[in-house]
Design a protein around this motif. Structure first.
Motif, PDB file in Angstrom:
ATOM      1  N   GLY A  26      48.304  78.186  77.054  1.00 36.39           N
ATOM      2  CA  GLY A  26      49.461  78.460  77.901  1.00 36.39           C
ATOM      3  C   GLY A  26      49.238  78.107  79.359  1.00 36.39           C
ATOM      4  O   GLY A  26      49.935  78.617  80.247  1.00 36.39           O
ATOM      5  N   SER A  29      52.357  76.590  81.198  1.00 35.29           N
ATOM      6  CA  SER A  29      53.371  77.622  81.470  1.00 35.29           C
ATOM      7  C   SER A  29      52.930  78.531  82.610  1.00 35.29           C
ATOM      8  O   SER A  29      53.735  78.916  83.473  1.00 35.29           O
ATOM      9  CB  SER A  29      53.630  78.458  80.214  1.00 35.29           C
ATOM     10  OG  SER A  29      54.485  77.766  79.327  1.00 35.29           O
ATOM     11  N   ILE A  32      53.407  76.784  85.853  1.00 34.79           N
ATOM     12  CA  ILE A  32      54.823  76.697  86.235  1.00 34.79           C
ATOM     13  C   ILE A  32      55.365  78.053  86.661  1.00 34.79           C
ATOM     14  O   ILE A  32      55.938  78.202  87.747  1.00 34.79           O
ATOM     15  CB  ILE A  32      55.667  76.155  85.068  1.00 34.79           C
ATOM     16  CG1 ILE A  32      55.297  74.694  84.773  1.00 34.79           C
ATOM     17  CG2 ILE A  32      57.164  76.268  85.374  1.00 34.79           C
ATOM     18  CD1 ILE A  32      55.883  74.163  83.474  1.00 34.79           C
ATOM     19  N   TRP A  33      55.173  79.062  85.808  1.00 32.14           N
ATOM     20  CA  TRP A  33      55.895  80.325  85.989  1.00 32.14           C
ATOM     21  C   TRP A  33      55.184  81.322  86.871  1.00 32.14           C
ATOM     22  O   TRP A  33      55.831  82.206  87.458  1.00 32.14           O
ATOM     23  CB  TRP A  33      56.212  80.937  84.621  1.00 32.14           C
ATOM     24  CG  TRP A  33      57.124  80.058  83.832  1.00 32.14           C
ATOM     25  CD1 TRP A  33      56.823  79.295  82.749  1.00 32.14           C
ATOM     26  CD2 TRP A  33      58.511  79.809  84.121  1.00 32.14           C
ATOM     27  NE1 TRP A  33      57.926  78.584  82.322  1.00 32.14           N
ATOM     28  CE2 TRP A  33      58.976  78.879  83.152  1.00 32.14           C
ATOM     29  CE3 TRP A  33      59.398  80.264  85.096  1.00 32.14           C
ATOM     30  CZ2 TRP A  33      60.279  78.420  83.133  1.00 32.14           C
ATOM     31  CZ3 TRP A  33      60.701  79.807  85.079  1.00 32.14           C
ATOM     32  CH2 TRP A  33      61.130  78.888  84.105  1.00 32.14           C
ATOM     33  N   GLU A  87      52.616  72.680  74.777  1.00 23.96           N
ATOM     34  CA  GLU A  87      53.360  73.870  74.366  1.00 23.96           C
ATOM     35  C   GLU A  87      54.719  73.370  73.893  1.00 23.96           C
ATOM     36  O   GLU A  87      55.400  72.661  74.626  1.00 23.96           O
ATOM     37  CB  GLU A  87      53.518  74.847  75.527  1.00 23.96           C
ATOM     38  CG  GLU A  87      52.193  75.349  76.096  1.00 23.96           C
ATOM     39  CD  GLU A  87      52.368  76.128  77.386  1.00 23.96           C
ATOM     40  OE1 GLU A  87      53.282  76.981  77.430  1.00 23.96           O
ATOM     41  OE2 GLU A  87      51.609  75.878  78.337  1.00 23.96           O
ATOM     42  N   TRP A  91      64.088  75.961  72.477  1.00 27.14           N
ATOM     43  CA  TRP A  91      64.761  76.483  73.664  1.00 27.14           C
ATOM     44  C   TRP A  91      66.251  76.639  73.361  1.00 27.14           C
ATOM     45  O   TRP A  91      66.742  77.745  73.213  1.00 27.14           O
ATOM     46  CB  TRP A  91      64.510  75.567  74.865  1.00 27.14           C
ATOM     47  CG  TRP A  91      65.182  76.006  76.131  1.00 27.14           C
ATOM     48  CD1 TRP A  91      65.560  77.281  76.457  1.00 27.14           C
ATOM     49  CD2 TRP A  91      65.545  75.182  77.248  1.00 27.14           C
ATOM     50  NE1 TRP A  91      66.127  77.309  77.692  1.00 27.14           N
ATOM     51  CE2 TRP A  91      66.136  76.041  78.211  1.00 27.14           C
ATOM     52  CE3 TRP A  91      65.426  73.833  77.531  1.00 27.14           C
ATOM     53  CZ2 TRP A  91      66.620  75.564  79.433  1.00 27.14           C
ATOM     54  CZ3 TRP A  91      65.886  73.357  78.750  1.00 27.14           C
ATOM     55  CH2 TRP A  91      66.477  74.213  79.686  1.00 27.14           C
ATOM     56  N   TYR A  99      61.405  73.561  74.667  1.00 25.29           N
ATOM     57  CA  TYR A  99      60.522  73.838  75.798  1.00 25.29           C
ATOM     58  C   TYR A  99      59.189  73.184  75.463  1.00 25.29           C
ATOM     59  O   TYR A  99      58.276  73.800  74.941  1.00 25.29           O
ATOM     60  CB  TYR A  99      60.374  75.346  75.980  1.00 25.29           C
ATOM     61  CG  TYR A  99      59.436  75.755  77.091  1.00 25.29           C
ATOM     62  CD1 TYR A  99      59.830  75.701  78.427  1.00 25.29           C
ATOM     63  CD2 TYR A  99      58.146  76.209  76.808  1.00 25.29           C
ATOM     64  CE1 TYR A  99      58.965  76.083  79.445  1.00 25.29           C
ATOM     65  CE2 TYR A  99      57.277  76.598  77.818  1.00 25.29           C
ATOM     66  CZ  TYR A  99      57.687  76.528  79.125  1.00 25.29           C
ATOM     67  OH  TYR A  99      56.823  76.904  80.128  1.00 25.29           O
ATOM     68  N   LEU A 101      56.033  71.079  76.751  1.00 25.32           N
ATOM     69  CA  LEU A 101      55.198  70.722  77.887  1.00 25.32           C
ATOM     70  C   LEU A 101      53.950  69.995  77.405  1.00 25.32           C
ATOM     71  O   LEU A 101      53.490  70.197  76.283  1.00 25.32           O
ATOM     72  CB  LEU A 101      54.769  71.967  78.664  1.00 25.32           C
ATOM     73  CG  LEU A 101      55.851  72.931  79.144  1.00 25.32           C
ATOM     74  CD1 LEU A 101      55.210  74.149  79.777  1.00 25.32           C
ATOM     75  CD2 LEU A 101      56.791  72.249  80.130  1.00 25.32           C
ATOM     76  N   GLY A 149      56.637  71.765  86.712  1.00 25.23           N
ATOM     77  CA  GLY A 149      57.474  71.587  85.530  1.00 25.23           C
ATOM     78  C   GLY A 149      57.942  70.156  85.345  1.00 25.23           C
ATOM     79  O   GLY A 149      57.995  69.645  84.217  1.00 25.23           O
ATOM     80  N   SER A 152      55.163  68.172  83.885  1.00 24.05           N
ATOM     81  CA  SER A 152      54.700  68.644  82.578  1.00 24.05           C
ATOM     82  C   SER A 152      55.725  68.477  81.474  1.00 24.05           C
ATOM     83  O   SER A 152      55.364  68.517  80.293  1.00 24.05           O
ATOM     84  CB  SER A 152      54.314  70.129  82.662  1.00 24.05           C
ATOM     85  OG  SER A 152      53.386  70.374  83.685  1.00 24.05           O
TER      86      SER A 152
END
Length: 515
Positions: A26, A29, A32-33, A87, A91, A99, A101, A149, A152
């Protein structure tokens, strides 16, 4: 619609990616998040929050986000062009939007560069930004996650969402913390880039239906297309990516945006956001429409040479330091697009190296201008003179970065340009010669600025009163100087990572997709 068999490409087909998803942990992610969530938390703190606490929280979030990206390089397998750290989750299932990546040798360095520059920007705004600190730091953290993002995303619609979302934080940064004409510059930046992207959205919808209901770039890279469709797709993507680079003649928004943006905005704009357009050429234009890319390469090469030569001449007459470096960025990005469309490993790899080095060097150049502006509140070259007499430590950094901007051997600025010139000479001697001769202009406008700003006698009382950089400013400039030297003296780690992916991309572009 059934897709044909494998075509080697920048993103290898799904069948070759088995086993790469198990090691992702992950990380993408998180990259990004984590900054997006941290940025949202800072925004939620409100204007009454303690500015000192906000700064430390922002720095902790930026550093943690950067640390998350380091395993992407340390665990990267340089022997394959397949996507890594994937990943892939559902979505919007109704439209088969995923989703998805992943990074390859072309994109992975830009994820690290984005996170690294965000740390620098947070440090740069530490004492300078005193109003709405939580919003300023929050906007840059959110922007950082969104840009990761973009680099990716492997789903076309996901890419588009991230690509367009970058406009919002930067629009706010320019419009709120910018100069006197900030509203004009912010609107111009927003409208130019949004208008270009609308045609890209049409292209994505066409590819979705043409591929039988898939937004996967992996599927689009294998999709056979007639020449007419490829040409339309190529120019639709060109409209979006050329504005973002920006290429001549759709470059006029950039000098205005740079001049009015705060220092942090200029750094991110030059170091990362300009790269989104160039990255789009490699991820969309060339592999999806390879026949059109080869057919219209002459146009991209011509526009790139105009940017390199004409914009270099325009930079020579600038009186504003920020405008001079902004035009310099357009010229340097002209080398990038030139390298891509000579279709050689030297050219494409050189363009990628130039993108990374430009991120370090241009970011440092704007930080140096910011250091002077914070003290004198002027960007005019005529307002300075003899800065070396009062700020010797700062001048050492500023002149070093200026030399890197000229392409001095041993610095990051030299490697990419030299590789592009070699690739261009191999493609066509006269194109290579014209590109090489333009380096004279780069040296001319950079050294002209350096001479008038930093050397000679102290020009006025403002310069006489200047105080040299402190520990905070020394730290951010020293880190960038190390990066510029490292890349200039030891570029092999960078080129090794991108080598296999670039080779696969060129193999893909060499194969016709006409049906």
């Amino acid at each position: 619609m059934a897709l044909p068999g494998r075509l080697d490409g920048a993103l290898s087909p799904r069948a070759s990616l088995q086993g790469t998803e198990n090691k992702n942990m992950g990380l993408l992610s998180l990259a990004i998040w984590l900054p997006i969530v941290c940025g949202a938390v800072l925004l939620a703190l409100g204007r009454d929050s303690n500015a000192g606490v906000v700064r430390w929280l922002a720095l902790a979030a930026a550093l943690l986000s950067f640390l998350v990206t380091i395993p992407l390089i340390t665990g990267f397998d340089t022997g394959t062009a397949a996507l890594q750290f994937q990943e892939n989750l559902a979505w919007i299932e109704r439209f088969n939007v995923r989703y998805h990546l992943g990074v390859d040798g072309i994109s992975v360095w830009f994820v690290l560069l984005t996170a690294f520059i965000t740390v620098i920007v947070v440090i740069a705004g530490w004492e300078v930004i005193t109003d709405r600190v939580h919003q300023y730091m929050g906007a840059f953290l959110i922007l950082s996650g969104i840009m990761v993002g973009v680099f990716s995303a492997v789903d076309g619609l996901l890419f588009y969402v991230f690509f367009e979302a970058t406009l919002i934080p930067m629009y706010i940064v320019i419009g709120v913390w910018g100069g006197p004409r900030r509203v004009y510059a912010a609107f111009k930046f927003f409208l130019y880039t949004l208008a270009g992207s609308l045609l890209m959205l049409v292209a994505l919808v066409y590819l979705y239906y043409k591929s039988g209901g898939s937004f996967s770039l992996l599927d689009w890279h294998r999709l056979p297309l007639p020449m007419s469709a490829q040409a339309l797709l190529f120019f639709a993507f060109f409209a979006a990516f050329a504005v973002k680079v920006p290429m001549w003649p759709v470059h006029t928004w950039l000098p205005d945006a740079h001049v009015e943006a705060p220092t942090g905005g200029s750094v991110v704009l030059a170091a990362i956001m300009l790269k989104l357009g160039a990255y789009g050429f490699l991820r969309f234009s060339m592999p999806i429409a390879p026949d059109a890319a080869r057919e219209y390469a002459w146009l991209i090469i011509a526009l790139s040479l105009i940017a390199v030569v004409y914009i270099g001449l325009v930079a020579l007459v600038q009186q504003d330091m920020k405008k001079l470096v902004a035009y310099s960025s357009i010229a340097h990005m002209g080398f990038v697009t030139l390298g891509f469309f000579v279709f050689s490993e030297l050219g494409v790899s050189g363009g990628l190296v130039q993108m990374i080095s430009h991120g370090f060097v241009s970011g440092a150049m704007f930080l140096c201008i910011g250091v002077l502006y914070d003290r004198v509140h002027s960007r005019e070259i005529a307002s300075y003179g003899g800065v070396v007499n009062t700020m010797p430590k700062f001048t050492a950094f500023a002149v070093f970065f200026a030399m890197a901007n000229c392409g001095l051997p041993g610095t990051a600025g030299f490697v990419g340009e030299w590789m592009v010139i070699l690739g261009a000479v191999k493609y066509d001697f006269w194109i290579g010669l014209l590109a090489a001769s333009s380096l004279v202009f780069g040296a001319a406008y950079t050294l002209w600025m350096v001479k008038r700003v930093y050397f000679g006698a102290v020009a006025n009382d403002d310069v006489k009163a200047l105080q040299d950089i402190g520990a905070r400013e020394f730290l951010m400039l020293a880190v960038l100087a190390i990066a510029v030297l490292w890349m200039g003296l030891l570029p092999k780690p960078f080129t090794d990572v991108m080598h296999v992916s670039v080779t696969e991309l060129l193999k893909h572009v060499a194969v016709s997709k006409l049906n």
